[in-house]
Design a protein around this motif. Structure first.
Motif, PDB file in Angstrom:
ATOM      1  N   CYS A 252       1.051 -10.418  16.104  1.00 41.74           N
ATOM      2  CA  CYS A 252       1.137 -11.256  14.913  1.00 41.74           C
ATOM      3  C   CYS A 252       1.631 -12.645  15.297  1.00 41.74           C
ATOM      4  CB  CYS A 252       2.079 -10.634  13.892  1.00 41.74           C
ATOM      5  SG  CYS A 252       2.267 -11.627  12.401  1.00 41.74           S
ATOM      6  N   LEU A 253       0.881 -13.635  14.888  1.00 40.85           N
ATOM      7  CA  LEU A 253       1.271 -15.026  15.096  1.00 40.85           C
ATOM      8  C   LEU A 253       1.694 -15.561  13.739  1.00 40.85           C
ATOM      9  CD1 LEU A 253      -1.812 -16.073  17.251  1.00 40.85           C
ATOM     10  CD2 LEU A 253       0.400 -15.248  18.051  1.00 40.85           C
ATOM     11  N   GLU A 254       2.996 -15.607  13.520  1.00 37.43           N
ATOM     12  CA  GLU A 254       3.494 -16.060  12.221  1.00 37.43           C
ATOM     13  C   GLU A 254       3.007 -17.464  11.942  1.00 37.43           C
ATOM     14  OE1 GLU A 254       4.895 -14.044  10.149  1.00 37.43           O
ATOM     15  OE2 GLU A 254       5.240 -12.420  11.560  1.00 37.43           O
ATOM     16  N   SER A 255       2.975 -17.802  10.683  1.00 36.32           N
ATOM     17  CA  SER A 255       2.469 -19.126  10.312  1.00 36.32           C
ATOM     18  C   SER A 255       3.265 -20.208  11.018  1.00 36.32           C
ATOM     19  CB  SER A 255       2.523 -19.312   8.808  1.00 36.32           C
ATOM     20  OG  SER A 255       3.845 -19.232   8.350  1.00 36.32           O
ATOM     21  N   GLY A 256       2.558 -21.176  11.496  1.00 33.99           N
ATOM     22  CA  GLY A 256       3.171 -22.287  12.216  1.00 33.99           C
ATOM     23  C   GLY A 256       2.913 -23.581  11.504  1.00 33.99           C
ATOM     24  N   PRO A 257       2.939 -24.660  12.240  1.00 33.79           N
ATOM     25  CA  PRO A 257       2.692 -25.954  11.628  1.00 33.79           C
ATOM     26  C   PRO A 257       1.307 -25.980  10.980  1.00 33.79           C
ATOM     27  CG  PRO A 257       3.314 -26.176  13.938  1.00 33.79           C
ATOM     28  CD  PRO A 257       3.156 -24.727  13.660  1.00 33.79           C
ATOM     29  N   SER A 258       1.249 -26.598   9.827  1.00 32.74           N
ATOM     30  CA  SER A 258      -0.031 -26.671   9.133  1.00 32.74           C
ATOM     31  C   SER A 258      -0.192 -28.045   8.508  1.00 32.74           C
ATOM     32  CB  SER A 258      -0.103 -25.596   8.047  1.00 32.74           C
ATOM     33  OG  SER A 258       0.791 -25.925   7.001  1.00 32.74           O
ATOM     34  N   PHE A 259      -1.316 -28.235   7.893  1.00 32.08           N
ATOM     35  CA  PHE A 259      -1.589 -29.484   7.205  1.00 32.08           C
ATOM     36  C   PHE A 259      -1.071 -29.448   5.780  1.00 32.08           C
ATOM     37  CE2 PHE A 259      -4.896 -29.100  10.470  1.00 32.08           C
ATOM     38  CZ  PHE A 259      -4.637 -30.252  11.167  1.00 32.08           C
ATOM     39  N   PHE A 260      -0.497 -28.328   5.365  1.00 35.32           N
ATOM     40  CA  PHE A 260      -0.001 -28.179   4.017  1.00 35.32           C
ATOM     41  C   PHE A 260       1.459 -28.628   3.937  1.00 35.32           C
ATOM     42  CE2 PHE A 260      -3.225 -24.790   4.474  1.00 35.32           C
ATOM     43  CZ  PHE A 260      -4.102 -25.233   3.491  1.00 35.32           C
ATOM     44  N   PRO A 261       1.941 -28.930   2.734  1.00 36.15           N
ATOM     45  CA  PRO A 261       3.363 -29.246   2.587  1.00 36.15           C
ATOM     46  C   PRO A 261       4.215 -28.072   3.055  1.00 36.15           C
ATOM     47  CG  PRO A 261       2.140 -29.705   0.566  1.00 36.15           C
ATOM     48  CD  PRO A 261       1.206 -28.998   1.493  1.00 36.15           C
ATOM     49  N   GLU A 262       5.449 -28.356   3.435  1.00 37.50           N
ATOM     50  CA  GLU A 262       6.331 -27.306   3.964  1.00 37.50           C
ATOM     51  C   GLU A 262       6.565 -26.181   2.967  1.00 37.50           C
ATOM     52  OE1 GLU A 262       9.934 -28.757   5.703  1.00 37.50           O
ATOM     53  OE2 GLU A 262       8.871 -30.285   6.836  1.00 37.50           O
ATOM     54  N   SER A 263       6.409 -26.448   1.689  1.00 37.32           N
ATOM     55  CA  SER A 263       6.646 -25.422   0.680  1.00 37.32           C
ATOM     56  C   SER A 263       5.546 -24.355   0.669  1.00 37.32           C
ATOM     57  CB  SER A 263       6.752 -26.056  -0.707  1.00 37.32           C
ATOM     58  OG  SER A 263       5.540 -26.722  -1.024  1.00 37.32           O
ATOM     59  N   ILE A 264       4.422 -24.649   1.304  1.00 35.82           N
ATOM     60  CA  ILE A 264       3.324 -23.685   1.358  1.00 35.82           C
ATOM     61  C   ILE A 264       3.373 -22.957   2.694  1.00 35.82           C
ATOM     62  CG2 ILE A 264       0.821 -23.380   1.360  1.00 35.82           C
ATOM     63  CD1 ILE A 264       0.644 -25.840  -0.432  1.00 35.82           C
ATOM     64  N   VAL A 265       3.530 -21.656   2.627  1.00 34.86           N
ATOM     65  CA  VAL A 265       3.590 -20.843   3.840  1.00 34.86           C
ATOM     66  C   VAL A 265       2.181 -20.328   4.142  1.00 34.86           C
ATOM     67  CG1 VAL A 265       4.564 -18.772   4.895  1.00 34.86           C
ATOM     68  CG2 VAL A 265       5.955 -20.175   3.353  1.00 34.86           C
ATOM     69  N   CYS A 266       1.729 -20.600   5.341  1.00 27.53           N
ATOM     70  CA  CYS A 266       0.405 -20.111   5.752  1.00 27.53           C
ATOM     71  C   CYS A 266       0.510 -18.633   6.098  1.00 27.53           C
ATOM     72  CB  CYS A 266      -0.089 -20.870   6.976  1.00 27.53           C
ATOM     73  SG  CYS A 266      -0.421 -22.588   6.650  1.00 27.53           S
ATOM     74  N   PRO A 267      -0.525 -17.872   5.789  1.00 29.71           N
ATOM     75  CA  PRO A 267      -0.504 -16.451   6.155  1.00 29.71           C
ATOM     76  C   PRO A 267      -0.593 -16.279   7.671  1.00 29.71           C
ATOM     77  CG  PRO A 267      -2.553 -17.035   5.048  1.00 29.71           C
ATOM     78  CD  PRO A 267      -1.705 -18.253   5.057  1.00 29.71           C
ATOM     79  N   PRO A 268      -0.133 -15.143   8.174  1.00 30.47           N
ATOM     80  CA  PRO A 268      -0.165 -14.927   9.621  1.00 30.47           C
ATOM     81  C   PRO A 268      -1.579 -14.715  10.144  1.00 30.47           C
ATOM     82  CG  PRO A 268       0.527 -12.927   8.520  1.00 30.47           C
ATOM     83  CD  PRO A 268       0.414 -13.995   7.462  1.00 30.47           C
ATOM     84  N   SER A 269      -1.740 -14.990  11.415  1.00 30.30           N
ATOM     85  CA  SER A 269      -2.969 -14.689  12.134  1.00 30.30           C
ATOM     86  C   SER A 269      -2.619 -13.664  13.206  1.00 30.30           C
ATOM     87  CB  SER A 269      -3.541 -15.961  12.764  1.00 30.30           C
ATOM     88  OG  SER A 269      -3.930 -16.871  11.757  1.00 30.30           O
ATOM     89  N   PHE A 270      -3.641 -13.032  13.776  1.00 27.72           N
ATOM     90  CA  PHE A 270      -3.424 -11.966  14.749  1.00 27.72           C
ATOM     91  C   PHE A 270      -4.346 -12.159  15.939  1.00 27.72           C
ATOM     92  CE2 PHE A 270      -1.859 -10.390  10.797  1.00 27.72           C
ATOM     93  CZ  PHE A 270      -0.780  -9.593  11.122  1.00 27.72           C
ATOM     94  N   ILE A 271      -3.873 -11.716  17.102  1.00 26.81           N
ATOM     95  CA  ILE A 271      -4.658 -11.865  18.324  1.00 26.81           C
ATOM     96  C   ILE A 271      -4.546 -10.594  19.163  1.00 26.81           C
ATOM     97  CG2 ILE A 271      -2.780 -12.934  19.645  1.00 26.81           C
ATOM     98  CD1 ILE A 271      -4.919 -14.815  20.848  1.00 26.81           C
TER      99      ILE A 271
END
Length: 144
Positions: free
Chosen positions: A115-134
């Protein structure tokens, strides 16, 4: 229709993925090509990207699953499980991005995906990106 306990294989997905991946057979082609496409099977559709992705500072050629749709009457019958087995056997690392379904998230964790927890994104900090997996080909895929 298969019973919910019988694994269902959408072999058309396998055939179409093989055709999509064929141009990447040589190492030379992997270095510069990227391809994205919906591949449609008999019971399902998967949006995949083939191309380079960085992981811990190293560039890898990966299969990126961005979206999967399985017809409702065929859900929970093994289509994704069998497609992941097929991809794993192909020898490419598998990346599943932005998993927003808790059942799929638990399935991928149990199957051995990191599991790669959500990291930096283009969204505001208040929006948590869902995790990705590898999962890399040398790692076991823990599904029967």
């Amino acid at each position: 229709m298969p019973t919910p306990t019988s694994p269902l294989c959408d072999s058309l997905l396998h055939t179409r993925f093989t055709k999509l991946a064929a141009p990447f057979a040589s190492e030379r082609n992997k270095a510069w090509r990227r391809r994205s496409e919906w591949i449609t099977g008999k019971f399902s559709e998967v949006y995949v990207r083939l191309g380079l992705r960085y992981y811990h500072g190293t560039q890898y050629f990966m299969v990126d699953i961005a979206n999967i749709k399985v017809q409702e009457e065929y859900q929970h019958q093994g289509i994704l499980k069998n497609f992941l087995k097929f991809l794993h056997a192909s020898g490419y690392p598998i990346f599943v991005e932005n998993v927003m379904n808790s059942v799929l998230e638990q399935f991928l964790r149990k199957a051995g995906f990191e599991c790669l927890e959500s990291g930096p994104s283009f969204f505001p900090e208040s929006i948590v990106c869902p995790p990705s997996f590898i999962l890399f080909p040398e790692q076991p895929l823990n599904i029967d």
